[in-house]
Design a protein around this motif. Sequence first.
Motif, PDB file in Angstrom:
ATOM      1  N   LYS A 141       0.954  -1.128  -0.023  1.00  0.00           N
ATOM      2  CA  LYS A 141      -0.034   0.164   0.115  1.00  0.00           C
ATOM      3  C   LYS A 141       0.774   1.225  -0.039  1.00  0.00           C
ATOM      4  N   GLY A 142       1.649   1.050  -0.795  1.00  0.00           N
ATOM      5  CA  GLY A 142       2.725   2.649  -0.991  1.00  0.00           C
ATOM      6  C   GLY A 142       3.919   2.743   0.109  1.00  0.00           C
ATOM      7  N   VAL A 143       3.813   1.957   1.079  1.00  0.00           N
ATOM      8  CA  VAL A 143       4.726   1.973   1.887  1.00  0.00           C
ATOM      9  C   VAL A 143       5.978   0.842   2.089  1.00  0.00           C
ATOM     10  N   VAL A 144       7.177   1.428   2.051  1.00  0.00           N
ATOM     11  CA  VAL A 144       8.075   0.272   1.856  1.00  0.00           C
ATOM     12  C   VAL A 144       8.620   0.222   3.512  1.00  0.00           C
ATOM     13  N   SER A 145       8.826  -1.016   4.102  1.00  0.00           N
ATOM     14  CA  SER A 145       9.152  -1.412   5.251  1.00  0.00           C
ATOM     15  C   SER A 145      10.255  -2.113   5.428  1.00  0.00           C
ATOM     16  N   HIS A 146      10.804  -2.195   6.794  1.00  0.00           N
ATOM     17  CA  HIS A 146      11.597  -3.377   7.140  1.00  0.00           C
ATOM     18  C   HIS A 146      11.237  -3.936   8.530  1.00  0.00           C
ATOM     19  N   ALA A 147      10.567  -4.963   8.460  1.00  0.00           N
ATOM     20  CA  ALA A 147       9.859  -5.450   9.862  1.00  0.00           C
ATOM     21  C   ALA A 147      10.783  -5.484  10.994  1.00  0.00           C
ATOM     22  N   ALA A 148      12.151  -6.006  10.814  1.00  0.00           N
ATOM     23  CA  ALA A 148      12.781  -6.532  11.785  1.00  0.00           C
ATOM     24  C   ALA A 148      13.285  -5.224  12.684  1.00  0.00           C
ATOM     25  N   SER A 149      13.538  -4.223  11.822  1.00  0.00           N
ATOM     26  CA  SER A 149      13.922  -2.814  12.813  1.00  0.00           C
ATOM     27  C   SER A 149      12.722  -1.640  12.630  1.00  0.00           C
ATOM     28  N   LYS A 150      11.636  -2.228  12.279  1.00  0.00           N
ATOM     29  CA  LYS A 150      10.453  -1.445  12.386  1.00  0.00           C
ATOM     30  C   LYS A 150      10.286  -0.158  11.548  1.00  0.00           C
ATOM     31  N   ARG A 151      11.181  -0.125  10.525  1.00  0.00           N
ATOM     32  CA  ARG A 151      11.398   1.080   9.758  1.00  0.00           C
ATOM     33  C   ARG A 151      10.303   1.029   8.659  1.00  0.00           C
ATOM     34  N   SER A 152       9.919   2.261   8.225  1.00  0.00           N
ATOM     35  CA  SER A 152       9.133   2.217   6.889  1.00  0.00           C
ATOM     36  C   SER A 152       9.116   3.543   6.201  1.00  0.00           C
ATOM     37  N   VAL A 153       8.904   3.693   5.233  1.00  0.00           N
ATOM     38  CA  VAL A 153       9.004   4.930   4.339  1.00  0.00           C
ATOM     39  C   VAL A 153       8.243   4.934   3.192  1.00  0.00           C
ATOM     40  N   ALA A 154       7.562   6.175   2.879  1.00  0.00           N
ATOM     41  CA  ALA A 154       6.555   6.254   1.733  1.00  0.00           C
ATOM     42  C   ALA A 154       7.336   6.468   0.473  1.00  0.00           C
ATOM     43  N   PHE A 155       6.812   5.993  -0.755  1.00  0.00           N
ATOM     44  CA  PHE A 155       7.249   6.037  -2.114  1.00  0.00           C
ATOM     45  C   PHE A 155       7.875   7.348  -2.393  1.00  0.00           C
ATOM     46  N   GLY A 156       7.212   8.496  -2.030  1.00  0.00           N
ATOM     47  CA  GLY A 156       7.538   9.829  -2.419  1.00  0.00           C
ATOM     48  C   GLY A 156       9.015  10.210  -1.931  1.00  0.00           C
ATOM     49  N   GLU A 157       9.249   9.727  -0.658  1.00  0.00           N
ATOM     50  CA  GLU A 157      10.456  10.006   0.253  1.00  0.00           C
ATOM     51  C   GLU A 157      11.771   9.266  -0.380  1.00  0.00           C
ATOM     52  N   LEU A 158      11.537   8.087  -1.051  1.00  0.00           N
ATOM     53  CA  LEU A 158      12.533   7.367  -1.881  1.00  0.00           C
ATOM     54  C   LEU A 158      12.676   7.644  -3.448  1.00  0.00           C
ATOM     55  N   ALA A 159      11.836   8.482  -4.038  1.00  0.00           N
ATOM     56  CA  ALA A 159      11.437   8.627  -5.387  1.00  0.00           C
ATOM     57  C   ALA A 159      13.061   9.281  -5.975  1.00  0.00           C
ATOM     58  N   GLN A 160      13.505  10.410  -5.146  1.00  0.00           N
ATOM     59  CA  GLN A 160      14.555  10.896  -5.867  1.00  0.00           C
ATOM     60  C   GLN A 160      15.933  10.174  -6.005  1.00  0.00           C
ATOM     61  N   ASP A 161      16.073   9.245  -4.852  1.00  0.00           N
ATOM     62  CA  ASP A 161      17.281   8.491  -4.636  1.00  0.00           C
ATOM     63  C   ASP A 161      17.097   7.286  -5.587  1.00  0.00           C
ATOM     64  N   ALA A 162      15.832   6.903  -5.560  1.00  0.00           N
ATOM     65  CA  ALA A 162      15.627   5.667  -6.462  1.00  0.00           C
ATOM     66  C   ALA A 162      16.124   5.766  -7.699  1.00  0.00           C
ATOM     67  N   ALA A 163      15.679   7.004  -8.270  1.00  0.00           N
ATOM     68  CA  ALA A 163      15.659   7.394  -9.669  1.00  0.00           C
ATOM     69  C   ALA A 163      17.207   7.365 -10.239  1.00  0.00           C
ATOM     70  N   LYS A 164      18.210   7.206  -9.268  1.00  0.00           N
ATOM     71  CA  LYS A 164      19.608   7.523  -9.540  1.00  0.00           C
ATOM     72  C   LYS A 164      19.920   5.818  -9.859  1.00  0.00           C
ATOM     73  N   LEU A 165      19.449   5.025  -9.406  1.00  0.00           N
ATOM     74  CA  LEU A 165      19.635   3.643  -9.731  1.00  0.00           C
ATOM     75  C   LEU A 165      19.497   3.159 -11.073  1.00  0.00           C
ATOM     76  N   PRO A 166      20.401   2.153 -11.488  1.00  0.00           N
ATOM     77  CA  PRO A 166      19.998   1.554 -12.810  1.00  0.00           C
ATOM     78  C   PRO A 166      18.580   0.901 -12.882  1.00  0.00           C
ATOM     79  N   ILE A 167      18.138   0.647 -13.956  1.00  0.00           N
ATOM     80  CA  ILE A 167      16.909  -0.026 -14.337  1.00  0.00           C
ATOM     81  C   ILE A 167      17.018  -1.490 -14.099  1.00  0.00           C
ATOM     82  N   PRO A 168      16.442  -2.050 -13.236  1.00  0.00           N
ATOM     83  CA  PRO A 168      16.804  -3.684 -13.129  1.00  0.00           C
ATOM     84  C   PRO A 168      16.375  -4.205 -14.656  1.00  0.00           C
ATOM     85  N   GLN A 169      17.163  -5.335 -14.768  1.00  0.00           N
ATOM     86  CA  GLN A 169      16.702  -6.108 -16.297  1.00  0.00           C
ATOM     87  C   GLN A 169      16.040  -7.176 -16.017  1.00  0.00           C
TER      88      GLN A 169
END
Lengths: 750, 153
Positions: free
Chosen positions: A183-211
């Motif tokens: 539902k639009g949230v990226v999470s890591h259960a073990a460390s109880k961290r989560s982040v919305a898509f929008g906060e990741l978008a800028q950095d994610a755009a710098k990654l290569p496209i997975p093949q």
Amino acid sequence: MLHHLLRQAALPVATDSTPTGVTGALRELAPSRRNFLKTAAATGALVVGARLPSPALAAGGAPAGIVGPADPRPHLFVIIAPDNTVTVLAKHLDKGQGIVTGLATIVAEELDADWAQMRGAFAPADSKLYGNHFFGIQGTGGSTAIANSWDELRMAGAAARAMLVATAAARWNVPVGEVTVAKGVVSHAASKRSVAFGELAQDAAKLPIPQNVALKAAKDYTLIGKPGLHRLDHISKTDGSAVFAMDIRRPGQVTAVLARSPRFGGTVKSVDDKAARAVSGVIDVLTLPVGVAVIAKNTWTAIKGREALKITWDDSKAETRGTDQMLADYRKLADQPGAVAANSGDVAKAFASAAKVVESEFVFPYLAHAPMEPLNATVALNADGGCTIWAGSQFQGVEQMVVAHVLGCKPEQVKIETQWAGGSFGRRATTNADYIAEAAIIAKAYGKAPVHLVWTREDDIQGGRYRPLFLHRIKAAVDANGAISAWQQRIVGQSFMAGTPFEKMMIKNGVDATSVEGASDMAYPVSNLAVDLHSPPSPVTTLWWRSVGHTHTAYAKEVMIDQLAKAAGKDPVAFRLALLKDHPRLANVLKLAADKAGWGQPLPKGKARGVAVHESFNTYVAHVAEVTVNDKGHVTVDRVVVAVDCGQVVNPDVVTAQMEGATGWGIGHALRGEITLTDGVVDQTNFDGFLPLRMSDMPKVEVHLVDSHERPTGAGEPGVPTSAPAVANAVFALTGKPVQTLPFSRGGMV
Amino acid sequence: MIRITVNGQERQVDVPEDMPLLWVLRDELNMTGTKFGCGIAQCGACTVHVDGAPTRACQTPVGSLAAGAKVTTIEGASGKVAEAVRAAWQKLDVVQCGYCQSGQIMSAIALVSSNTNPTDADIDAAMDGNVCRCATYVRIRAAIKDAAQSVRA
Ligand code: FES
Ligand code: FES
């Protein structure tokens, strides 16, 4: 529409249904063509595109590889913005069929987005980037959009998801495999961290496209096929804010209306425009090859100016016959053999030994599409010699080529801003870009400001591009066991493919495939089958119309089948089921509709049920109609049950809506729809003559969707073909008279 | 100059008296929510309220409006009934192409304002002048009943 083109340019199909099979789908694509496109746009958004190779496009040299931020072309499918919205760029026109919602659903599923964050926008016109894989150019039609975008959008969604996951994993310094998305949230259960898509978008755009990306298995879908997703346009279309082409207001724009010949094929002989120019607010009057354009400061004034024109028309090449005469000519033609569309066995011999023979002649009138938003387009000339067009653009690829020809520029200099379209039903997709070309011609001739060309409803009803007038003659034989031993069908009607760029592809050995589809390839087994075709030309312009050839072939076939069932003494459903043994998907929808409708259960006097079943656009539909015929012989359609199998359903509510609408479309035109001509002039001018379906005509409609994980097919058109014959067959059950001439109003039945 | 009151605001327009209200709204005031569908009072796409009464703007010369007449368009439709009608439209995903829906909603608001428990026959009578080429009639009917119910509640 155009699904024959589909067969010509067979889509490379990804046949995955399991996570492991998915990468296989990607692996099948040559790496150089696996041109996932990516750019970190100025907004800092993550933008991902995925394209499948297309043989048709490859011929034109589709660009491959990564296109970086220096390239401003927004040739992308998914934009994830820092404000946490996810925008899906739709390369298909939404003219009410809900495709923007459908395409967004496909992306959202693979992205694990929240439906509330999804947005839709129309992609810019660019056949290389946004071509319809079935047509080779950008365009919408033939109920192809979902099938077309199914693979590329799932891959785009999955690729974007993988980039978000990789970004989060790196940020948190945890293994990628421990990161989840919902539902639009990226999470890591073990460390109880989560982040919305929008906060990741800028950095994610710098990654290569997975093949290689894994696509979900159908059993894991949380959005595709699930109820409860509202259409993305459900608010803007209820508060007046949705912008249609008709609502475009460019700085300094003027409005044009065009006076066209009242007879098809007529041209301007002379014009007296003095009175028109004297109308206050009329800016100019231009006599052009397409007619006489009145340019004014607003629509009302332009219409007034046009009314003041005095034009003499040259009718030397025009159609001057009326439709009665045309039909008489068609009947003469039908006495002669035509071009062969199907021929198996020996029909003559089979008839000679037939147990029971039934003969029918069916007449189908010209029909206008009359989309609710009259045709219109705004064209602004650009300094580079090209232009920008605002329109409910359906065949962007054709329009760019035609307008480039008009202006003497390159197709890519023709920019198209596609708008929500107020219906189309086939009308906005033409092989010569008709009304958009008119707008470009006028804008070029005027030259001084953006021109908004508006068709009035009269222009629309009288403007041609009709579903052609068709005559069918059918003779068929049935034996005591219910087998159809012979079927001979002669079809007469104009070809709208003749003389177009599609002619070579669509017309083989004198047979326009769109005139005989649904007849020459019918599912019922007939040991001796002969279907032939006459395509008499006329200056009256014709066009595909929601479900194309099936609008008449399915009607003729299904009404004929009921007559044969009666001749064989069989129940219409049982008769069909026995014939459809080798067509499980057709048989299935037939059974489903019959069950849900209570087929066989008694009805009050004066009421009866009728059934019809048909495949079109790779979708299987059955209708059962419950009909009343009163003592005056008037027909009321009370209730309609529809069963549809369109493979994997993406949005159940949108498919249901398409079936409801298609049912109304089919029945409405069968009851009262017809365009007639007298001495070459169209008799109807507006909705007071070309009578639309209204609220009080609309039956109750129940739609049942077959649960399927087959590849998705279309839903916009396939609900039309069986709706009217189901009603006709109910009338036949009540009156014993097959309804062979449409509309029903001709026979005094409404 | 002609003065008209649209959505509670007084506006002045420099147009001939016989210009239909539809074109005044769309072309002079740039209020494009009200749609042109036929121009001859046959489709209802142009439906607005004049002092609360559903009116075909395409057949209403702007000069024929009584002094002080209050015109309400889709952009300005508000209040309990309007909210209920819109909410029902959104809940049931009535729209397809959407082009007729401004007019449908304005007619529906007028109906539910005067009849909070409309029968099928009432709905037929009130809505038959509004054409929907996408044939969303099944859902329009359901949405009107839904809206009427929430207004009653
Ligand atoms: S535009 Fe006014 S009723 Fe059709
Ligand atoms: S929603 Fe398209 S005309 Fe009504």
